[in-house]
Design a protein around this motif. Structure first.
Motif, PDB file in Angstrom:
ATOM      1  N   ALA A 161      -4.751   1.846  -8.547  1.00 66.85           N
ATOM      2  CA  ALA A 161      -4.648   2.976  -8.339  1.00 66.85           C
ATOM      3  C   ALA A 161      -5.978   3.740  -8.124  1.00 66.85           C
ATOM      4  CB  ALA A 161      -3.886   3.977  -9.341  1.00 66.85           C
ATOM      5  N   MET A 162      -6.152   4.248  -6.993  1.00 68.65           N
ATOM      6  CA  MET A 162      -7.606   4.813  -6.574  1.00 68.65           C
ATOM      7  C   MET A 162      -7.277   6.322  -6.084  1.00 68.65           C
ATOM      8  SD  MET A 162      -9.790   2.103  -5.754  1.00 68.65           S
ATOM      9  CE  MET A 162     -10.663   1.918  -4.184  1.00 68.65           C
ATOM     10  N   ASN A 163      -8.336   7.088  -6.721  1.00 70.88           N
ATOM     11  CA  ASN A 163      -8.343   8.329  -6.192  1.00 70.88           C
ATOM     12  C   ASN A 163      -8.563   8.679  -4.825  1.00 70.88           C
ATOM     13  OD1 ASN A 163      -8.721  11.360  -6.396  1.00 70.88           O
ATOM     14  ND2 ASN A 163      -8.833  11.011  -8.638  1.00 70.88           N
ATOM     15  N   THR A 164      -7.892   9.522  -4.131  1.00 71.73           N
ATOM     16  CA  THR A 164      -8.409  10.082  -2.772  1.00 71.73           C
ATOM     17  C   THR A 164      -9.367  11.055  -2.823  1.00 71.73           C
ATOM     18  OG1 THR A 164      -6.626  11.588  -2.286  1.00 71.73           O
ATOM     19  CG2 THR A 164      -5.968   9.249  -1.917  1.00 71.73           C
ATOM     20  N   LYS A 165      -9.736  11.410  -3.827  1.00 72.28           N
ATOM     21  CA  LYS A 165     -10.935  12.631  -3.907  1.00 72.28           C
ATOM     22  C   LYS A 165     -12.161  12.173  -3.832  1.00 72.28           C
ATOM     23  CE  LYS A 165     -10.558  17.069  -5.829  1.00 72.28           C
ATOM     24  NZ  LYS A 165     -10.035  17.625  -7.251  1.00 72.28           N
ATOM     25  N   ASP A 166     -12.526  10.864  -4.354  1.00 71.43           N
ATOM     26  CA  ASP A 166     -13.819   9.989  -4.265  1.00 71.43           C
ATOM     27  C   ASP A 166     -13.792   8.736  -4.371  1.00 71.43           C
ATOM     28  OD1 ASP A 166     -12.923   9.774  -6.961  1.00 71.43           O
ATOM     29  OD2 ASP A 166     -14.448  11.133  -7.749  1.00 71.43           O
ATOM     30  N   GLY A 167     -12.305   8.004  -4.024  1.00 66.65           N
ATOM     31  CA  GLY A 167     -12.429   6.640  -4.209  1.00 66.65           C
ATOM     32  C   GLY A 167     -12.622   5.999  -5.626  1.00 66.65           C
ATOM     33  N   ILE A 201       0.800  -1.177   0.101  1.00 67.65           N
ATOM     34  CA  ILE A 201      -0.017   0.220  -0.034  1.00 67.65           C
ATOM     35  C   ILE A 201       0.874   1.229   0.028  1.00 67.65           C
ATOM     36  CG2 ILE A 201      -2.001   1.261   1.035  1.00 67.65           C
ATOM     37  CD1 ILE A 201      -2.545  -1.577   2.532  1.00 67.65           C
ATOM     38  N   LEU A 202       0.629   2.346  -1.008  1.00 64.94           N
ATOM     39  CA  LEU A 202       1.348   3.386  -1.164  1.00 64.94           C
ATOM     40  C   LEU A 202       0.366   4.489  -1.347  1.00 64.94           C
ATOM     41  CD1 LEU A 202       3.738   2.265  -3.871  1.00 64.94           C
ATOM     42  CD2 LEU A 202       4.265   2.795  -1.360  1.00 64.94           C
ATOM     43  N   ILE A 203       0.743   5.888  -0.964  1.00 62.95           N
ATOM     44  CA  ILE A 203       0.138   7.011  -1.227  1.00 62.95           C
ATOM     45  C   ILE A 203       1.073   7.870  -1.866  1.00 62.95           C
ATOM     46  CG2 ILE A 203       0.165   7.986   0.946  1.00 62.95           C
ATOM     47  CD1 ILE A 203      -2.604   9.231   0.393  1.00 62.95           C
ATOM     48  N   VAL A 204       0.548   8.367  -3.135  1.00 62.74           N
ATOM     49  CA  VAL A 204       1.555   9.242  -3.758  1.00 62.74           C
ATOM     50  C   VAL A 204       0.738  10.467  -4.350  1.00 62.74           C
ATOM     51  CG1 VAL A 204       3.004   7.622  -4.569  1.00 62.74           C
ATOM     52  CG2 VAL A 204       1.250   7.888  -5.953  1.00 62.74           C
ATOM     53  N   ASP A 205       1.436  11.491  -4.623  1.00 58.68           N
ATOM     54  CA  ASP A 205       0.940  12.647  -5.346  1.00 58.68           C
ATOM     55  C   ASP A 205       0.385  12.208  -6.641  1.00 58.68           C
ATOM     56  OD1 ASP A 205       1.159  14.656  -3.424  1.00 58.68           O
ATOM     57  OD2 ASP A 205       3.072  14.673  -3.918  1.00 58.68           O
ATOM     58  N   LYS A 206      -0.912  12.944  -7.190  1.00 54.54           N
ATOM     59  CA  LYS A 206      -1.225  12.365  -8.405  1.00 54.54           C
ATOM     60  C   LYS A 206      -0.571  13.140  -9.555  1.00 54.54           C
ATOM     61  CE  LYS A 206      -5.554  12.257 -11.080  1.00 54.54           C
ATOM     62  NZ  LYS A 206      -7.020  12.687 -11.088  1.00 54.54           N
ATOM     63  N   ASN A 210      -0.733  20.872  -0.804  1.00 58.35           N
ATOM     64  CA  ASN A 210      -0.066  22.250  -1.008  1.00 58.35           C
ATOM     65  C   ASN A 210      -0.592  23.220   0.155  1.00 58.35           C
ATOM     66  OD1 ASN A 210       1.097  21.145  -3.029  1.00 58.35           O
ATOM     67  ND2 ASN A 210      -0.253  22.005  -4.619  1.00 58.35           N
ATOM     68  N   LEU A 211      -1.687  22.855   0.811  1.00 52.40           N
ATOM     69  CA  LEU A 211      -1.714  23.753   1.973  1.00 52.40           C
ATOM     70  C   LEU A 211      -1.223  23.111   3.166  1.00 52.40           C
ATOM     71  CD1 LEU A 211      -5.742  24.094   1.696  1.00 52.40           C
ATOM     72  CD2 LEU A 211      -3.908  25.724   1.346  1.00 52.40           C
ATOM     73  N   GLU A 212      -0.412  23.941   3.953  1.00 54.90           N
ATOM     74  CA  GLU A 212       0.546  23.668   4.845  1.00 54.90           C
ATOM     75  C   GLU A 212      -0.638  23.166   6.110  1.00 54.90           C
ATOM     76  OE1 GLU A 212       3.394  23.108   5.829  1.00 54.90           O
ATOM     77  OE2 GLU A 212       3.137  22.911   7.955  1.00 54.90           O
ATOM     78  N   SER A 213      -1.648  23.752   6.371  1.00 55.48           N
ATOM     79  CA  SER A 213      -2.358  23.210   7.298  1.00 55.48           C
ATOM     80  C   SER A 213      -3.264  21.808   6.997  1.00 55.48           C
ATOM     81  CB  SER A 213      -3.712  24.204   7.547  1.00 55.48           C
ATOM     82  OG  SER A 213      -4.607  24.061   6.253  1.00 55.48           O
ATOM     83  N   ILE A 244      -7.891  26.142  -8.356  1.00 52.47           N
ATOM     84  CA  ILE A 244      -6.550  26.013  -7.917  1.00 52.47           C
ATOM     85  C   ILE A 244      -6.780  24.719  -7.172  1.00 52.47           C
ATOM     86  CG2 ILE A 244      -5.121  26.662  -5.894  1.00 52.47           C
ATOM     87  CD1 ILE A 244      -6.472  29.614  -6.526  1.00 52.47           C
ATOM     88  N   ASP A 245      -5.676  23.872  -7.411  1.00 54.47           N
ATOM     89  CA  ASP A 245      -5.538  22.687  -6.917  1.00 54.47           C
ATOM     90  C   ASP A 245      -4.691  22.658  -5.851  1.00 54.47           C
ATOM     91  OD1 ASP A 245      -5.320  19.905  -6.539  1.00 54.47           O
ATOM     92  OD2 ASP A 245      -4.530  19.251  -8.624  1.00 54.47           O
ATOM     93  N   PHE A 246      -5.392  22.374  -4.640  1.00 54.02           N
ATOM     94  CA  PHE A 246      -4.463  22.370  -3.487  1.00 54.02           C
ATOM     95  C   PHE A 246      -3.710  21.287  -3.370  1.00 54.02           C
ATOM     96  CE2 PHE A 246      -7.572  25.773  -2.961  1.00 54.02           C
ATOM     97  CZ  PHE A 246      -6.819  26.791  -2.505  1.00 54.02           C
ATOM     98  N   GLY A 247      -3.782  20.232  -4.274  1.00 52.62           N
ATOM     99  CA  GLY A 247      -2.926  18.874  -3.945  1.00 52.62           C
ATOM    100  C   GLY A 247      -3.556  18.120  -3.059  1.00 52.62           C
ATOM    101  N   PHE A 248      -4.836  18.000  -3.200  1.00 55.42           N
ATOM    102  CA  PHE A 248      -5.548  16.933  -2.178  1.00 55.42           C
ATOM    103  C   PHE A 248      -5.756  15.740  -2.955  1.00 55.42           C
ATOM    104  CE2 PHE A 248      -8.225  20.225   0.450  1.00 55.42           C
ATOM    105  CZ  PHE A 248      -6.937  20.777   0.897  1.00 55.42           C
ATOM    106  N   ASP A 249      -5.387  15.763  -4.511  1.00 47.84           N
ATOM    107  CA  ASP A 249      -5.866  14.610  -5.278  1.00 47.84           C
ATOM    108  C   ASP A 249      -4.488  13.792  -4.901  1.00 47.84           C
ATOM    109  OD1 ASP A 249      -7.584  14.000  -6.643  1.00 47.84           O
ATOM    110  OD2 ASP A 249      -7.028  15.019  -8.665  1.00 47.84           O
ATOM    111  N   LYS A 250      -4.663  12.631  -4.415  1.00 49.65           N
ATOM    112  CA  LYS A 250      -3.463  11.589  -4.260  1.00 49.65           C
ATOM    113  C   LYS A 250      -3.957  10.365  -4.923  1.00 49.65           C
ATOM    114  CE  LYS A 250      -1.689  14.589  -1.354  1.00 49.65           C
ATOM    115  NZ  LYS A 250      -0.311  15.327  -2.080  1.00 49.65           N
TER     116      LYS A 250
END
Lengths: 901, 169
Positions: free
Chosen positions: A469-475, A384-389, A832-835, A449-455
């Motif tokens: 590979a599954m998208n973390t935005k909606d599965g 199992i891995l998580i990577v930036d899209k 991409n959002l530090e928070s 603006i893509d805040f880099g939530f897409d993994k």
């Protein structure tokens, strides 16, 4: 005209502000249910079924989608985690679907009743005793047979009523009782041939010599005679000697004679006449009649590999033999539950092979025949891995932002100002030249603006031998690779991302896939046998990766580049010894080892590479600094000796020195398998479940501190660990307990490490709990009130309290039921959002993703931000400025005249 | 001090009494007499000027007690108003030093015999302004806005990069 322009400007200002509101940028959380493997299914409609899946999950699913490649998907209607009943034998569970309920029973579960519509638990009565069988009579009443031979009537609410059958006969626990319903009265037909009428009491109706089959209101007796129960409840025999009869309707019987089917009609005087004979091409081994409200079909088993369906609906209505339609449905050998008849002139057969569900549908009106399947997903926990899209559009704003982000503050500011000015410029052009407001399609003006939530979450599916590979935005599924192995050679050594490619190392071959689309790069590379590990390493070329396979002390390079020196690989040898190898001049040579013969290594982890830290110390009340011990090459090891006493070691991974050790109390008896270790920043947290002195989930927190003498210096210089004394100056340690069992741990990651850290713990009951690190702090004040100095010496210091309370607001998946198991993995990734940190949990049952904001959303405008008010305020200020400027000019001019006069 | 008040120059009535409102030639004499008398008391004027110079030099010091009291009651909280007031306390003395020192003493610059006096007074004026400013600096310190310990530049401190790296399998 002026007012119109004014309104336009206000709206535009508001929309400019909205460009930085990400309220709708991310579905905050979702769960995508996967298919862990079917054990047993029961169809309730042609596209809906109840099934037992994985280990103790009861689900109701709807078949969705039509895929040309046979694979279809299913949508989960509900799922019930039967593990909540603390059962020992989850794989022996059985269920029965009645009109409105599902009845689940098993050796250690008595009888649980679950609503068919919503999966709600209606009852779980343990006092009923061991249930062997649950079934419905044709009339709809539900009966249960207990292990000790009692018959029970089960009501809708799960309550039972015992039927005093024991007076006459006990039920045979090995066989299923059979029921008939005549005139809304149920009759039970026992294997012995005794027939009882079930009302409030039990009345014997008669006896037939043995029972072969039961259907409608008739019974096929052991001597192949057929008996009927008439509407008045009396038993009569049909005066005909059958060979192997099957009851189709009360008045229709089909008999088998070799390869011939004989269709009988029963007359009122209980005699039978052959009305039609049908010759088949092969000997018939069995016939099964199925009916629903509309249709009546006969399933004819010709041989183990050929199953035929005869549709008798029209024949039964008009007795014309040429109205019988027939279809071959191929190889399915399953008779009983697996064939269902749907109202749309469709027959559906289902079969489970290796936990995959195969569905075959045949429509006799259209002749359409389909074979479809729902494949199980078996997520290999090692993969199992998580990577930036990967982003294809290089001109996206996000990349433009990132490109400037690395420069100095001043350059960033200039770039930002330029960008904003150009946006205003475009806006002005749009209004003045085109006389229109920009729309969302004008992507250049208000870019998404893509805040880099897409993994992407990648895993190796053992069942299909593919990487998914599954998208973390909606599965949703982003891509799957081709099938590249078989069940026999799917042993995974390792899977990782190297040089932006997906590298999958199986025991016998290595594959490389494109991260963009899952397409293969080149042919598979075959390896020799005997490798045990695939290890990703830094290549000698800066910024590139390479990989090696290990067999004992042998390291063989399979990656594209030579590996860089000064890399230490730490391997676990049979859980007794940690052996380290150091890379030098293109080869690995053994260096330190750690372990003793009477201690077993339970867990060993290194500090994660992605760990980011912004502040290197904690400022105390007197403005002095408590420096964090941030040496990256530390390894946490937990060992257990013969008595089961665990010891924690912190090792220097380069030199093999023991930096810190802590031996647990010998009186503590704990579940060794429950130990989880987490390292990040300057702290280590490990959790374990203890049986003695009391059942308790414990959490140990260690914070490591330094004096800056050893690790301080400019970040640019690279020093060798051998040149530094890397002893830890100070370790603070405290332990806590938590009310739930913790089975996995992970910490949040943010881009720069400015945001606070949270510890994500997965509890046994399926909650992903977010503990802020300041709660799990080892520097809590013990035995006194907090002073003003304490308050100034840490972030949110607290008084020591051994129990970390359960706080439902900290549960990340509070909206969704997440099924957990030991093989699942919690994944975190920076955005991409530090928070903000993306948090996912994936196993074979489901994938859950959400975002965590340990310091809240400090860099994002909240939804409550009043954009319009801001725009109006700015506008009013501008107008006030213009007006007052005019007034001032006028007044000074006036004054000038006045003075000179 | 104030010699014109302590020893008033009393005019005696002349022998020829003029009707009220009539101004004869004796007026000119009187005026001459008065101005002649002032001219005579040049030292007194110098004294007056000195007094004035020191008054100007010490004027900023008068604000110090008030600033102290205000600073005390303002507290060290980081609110926008106290911060603005504190910055004002820093900037206005600076402004005064550069913009007001010259103009304030300009009327006395040309007076002969006061050059040394004006120089020292200017110096004292600056010292007093600096005293005012020091209250501001102390306030900033109290508020924690003056970087003076290592915790204040912690962000610029780093950990060395270690050449070796580990991979745990």
């Amino acid at each position: 005209m002026h007012s119109h322009k004014l309104i336009t400007l206000v709206v535009l200002l508001a929309s400019l502000v909205s460009a930085v509101d990400i309220g709708t940028a991310f579905v905050r959380d979702f769960v995508k249910y996967l298919t862990p493997g079917f054990l047993e299914t029961e169809f309730i409609a042609s596209n809906e079924f109840v099934s037992l899946e994985g280990e103790g999950i009861l689900t109701r699913r709807k078949v969705i989608g039509e895929s040309p490649e046979m694979t279809i998907d299913s949508e989960l209607v509900w799922a019930v985690d039967l593990r909540q009943f603390q059962l020992l034998d989850l794989l022996l569970l059985k269920f029965h679907v009645a009109t409105n309920e599902v009845f689940v029973y098993g050796p250690s579960l008595s009888l649980a009743v679950i609503g068919l519509d919503d999966g709600s638990l209606i009852s779980n009565d343990k006092s009923i005793g061991k249930i062997n069988w649950v079934g419905s009579a044709p009339g709809g009443n539900v009966y249960a047979a207990t292990d000790d031979g009692n018959l029970l009537v089960v009501n809708d609410d799960g309550t039972v009523r015992s039927i005093d059958l024991n007076h006459y006969e006990k039920l045979d626990p090995s066989s299923s009782p059979r029921f008939l319903t005549v005139n809304a009265i149920d009759y039970i037909v026992l294997d012995s041939g005794h027939i009882f009428k079930i009302t409030d009491s039990v009345l014997p109706v008669g006896h037939v010599p043995g029972v072969i089959n039961v259907g409608k209101s008739a019974i096929v007796a052991g001597n192949n005679h057929v008996f009927r129960i008439s509407t008045d409840g009396t038993l009569t025999e049909i005066s005909h000697q059958f060979l192997n009869p099957t009851i189709v309707t009360t008045n229709d019987i089909v008999d088998i004679d070799g390869s011939k089917l004989l269709f009988y009609k029963i007359n009122d005087d209980n005699t039978a006449d052959v009305v039609y004979t049908k010759e088949e091409i092969a000997p018939i081994s069995g016939v099964h009649a199925i009916s629903n409200d509309v249709n009546e079909i006969l399933v004819v088993d010709l041989s183990p590999s050929n199953l035929k369906i005869l549709v008798l609906t029209d024949y039964l209505a008009n007795a014309l033999s040429d109205t019988i339609k027939e279809f071959n449905i191929g190889s399915s050998q399953k008779f009983e539950k697996s064939i269902i008849l749907s109202s749309e002139n469709t027959v559906l057969t289902s079969s489970i092979e290796d936990s995959n569900l195969f569905l075959e549908t045949i429509n006799w009106s259209t002749g359409r025949q389909e074979l479809r399947a729902i494949f199980k997903v078996t997520v290999d926990p090692k993969s199992i891995l998580i990577v930036d899209k990967p982003n294809v559009a290089t001109e996206s704003l996000e990349l433009a932002l990132l490109a400037t982000e690395s420069s100095s503050i001043f350059v960033n500011w200039l770039a930002r100002t330029k960008r904003h000015l150009s946006a205003i410029g475009k806006l002005a052009t749009s209004v003045i030249v085109d006389h229109r407001l920009p729309t969302n399609d004008d992507s250049g003006l208000f870019p998404e603006i893509d805040f880099g939530f897409d993994k992407l979450v990648l895993f190796f599916d053992l069942n299909s031998c593919r990487v998914v590979a599954m998208n973390t935005k909606d599965g949703s599924k982003e891509w799957t690779t081709e099938k590249f192995c078989t069940a026999s050679d799917s042993q995974l050594l390792g899977m990782f991302i190297a040089n932006d490619d997906v590298v999958v190392t199986l025991e016998q071959h290595v594959h490389r896939f494109n991260l963009h689309d899952g397409l293969r790069f080149g042919p598979a590379r075959f390896t020799q046998y005997g490798y045990t590990d695939a290890i990703k390493l830094k290549a000698i070329e800066a910024g590139r990766d390479t990989w090696v396979l290990r067999n004992g002390k042998e390291f063989t390079r399979y990656g594209p580049f030579d590996f860089a020196g000064d890399q230490i690989v730490i391997t676990n040898e049979d859980n007794v010894k940690l052996q380290a190898y150091i890379s030098t001049k293109g080869k690995f040579i053994p260096t330190w080892s750690f372990g003793s013969s009477n201690e077993k290594i339970i867990k060993h982890i290194g500090k994660p590479e992605e760990s980011t830290t912004s502040s290197i110390g904690v400022v105390l009340h007197d403005k002095s600094v408590l420096y964090k011990y941030l040496y990256p090459n530390t390894v946490s090891v937990i060992t257990s000796n013969e008595e089961g006493i665990i010891t924690f070691y912190l090792l220097d991974g380069v030199k093999g020195e023991i930096l810190y050790t802590f031996k647990h109390d010998p009186k503590e008896v704990l579940d060794v398998d429950s130990i989880e270790v987490l390292m990040d920043d300057n702290w280590i947290i490990y959790t374990y479940f203890v049986f003695e002195p009391r059942f308790e989930q414990r959490i140990t927190v260690l914070d490591l501190f330094d004096n800056y003498k050893n690790l301080g210096g400019a970040a640019v210089e690279q020093v060798s660990a051998f040149d530094r004394d890397l002893k830890i100056t100070n370790v603070s340690q405290q332990a806590y307990t938590y009310p739930d069992r913790i089975i996995k741990l992970k910490s949040t990651v943010t881009k720069h490490g400015i945001t606070l850290k949270s510890v994500i713990a997965l509890t046994e009951n399926g909650a992903l709990v977010e503990f802020p690190k300041w709660v799990l702090n080892s520097r809590r004040v013990v035995g006194r009130q907090l002073t003003k100095e304490d308050m100034m010496s840490d972030f949110r210091p607290l008084q020591y309290e051994p129990v970390v309370p359960r706080n439902t607001k900290q549960i990340l998946n509070h909206k969704f039921k997440v099924f957990v198991d030991k093989n699942g993995t919690i994944l975190t990734k920076d955005t991409n959002l530090e928070s903000t940190s993306v948090v996912c949990y994936i196993n074979s049952y489901n994938m859950f993703c959400t975002i965590a904001q340990p310091s809240r959303s400090w860099d994002v405008l909240g939804s409550s931000f009043d954009k319009n008010k801001l725009a109006i305020t700015i506008l009013v200020l501008i107008m006030a400025y213009i007006t007052s400027t005019l007034l001032v000019t006028k007044k000074s001019l006036h004054d000038s005249w006045h003075d000179s006069s | 001090m104030y010699s014109e008040l302590t020893t008033p120059n009393i005019l005696k009535p002349s022998e020829r009494t003029n009707p009220p409102g009539f101004e004869g030639s004796s007026i000119g004499e009187t005026i001459k007499m008065i101005s002649g008398d002032v001219n005579v008391d040049k030292n007194q004027v110098l004294e007056l000027k000195k007094k004035k110079i020191w008054e100007i030099a010490y004027a900023p010091a008068k604000a110090i007690p008030m600033q102290l009291i205000m600073g005390y009651f303002m507290g060290n909280g980081l609110q926008i108003i106290p911060i603005m007031m504190t910055f004002n306390l820093l900037i206005s003395p600076l402004k005064a030093i550069f913009m007001e020192t010259g103009p304030a003493f300009a009327p006395f610059e040309d007076t002969p015999g006061l050059h040394v006096e004006v120089g020292t007074a200017k110096f004292m004026f600056i010292v007093c302004q600096l005293l005012n400013m020091s209250i501001g600096i102390y306030k900033l310190y109290g508020m924690g806005l003056i970087p003076h310990t290592e915790s204040d530049w912690l962000d610029w401190k780093h950990i060395v990069a270690i050449k070796e790296s580990i991979v745990v399998t």
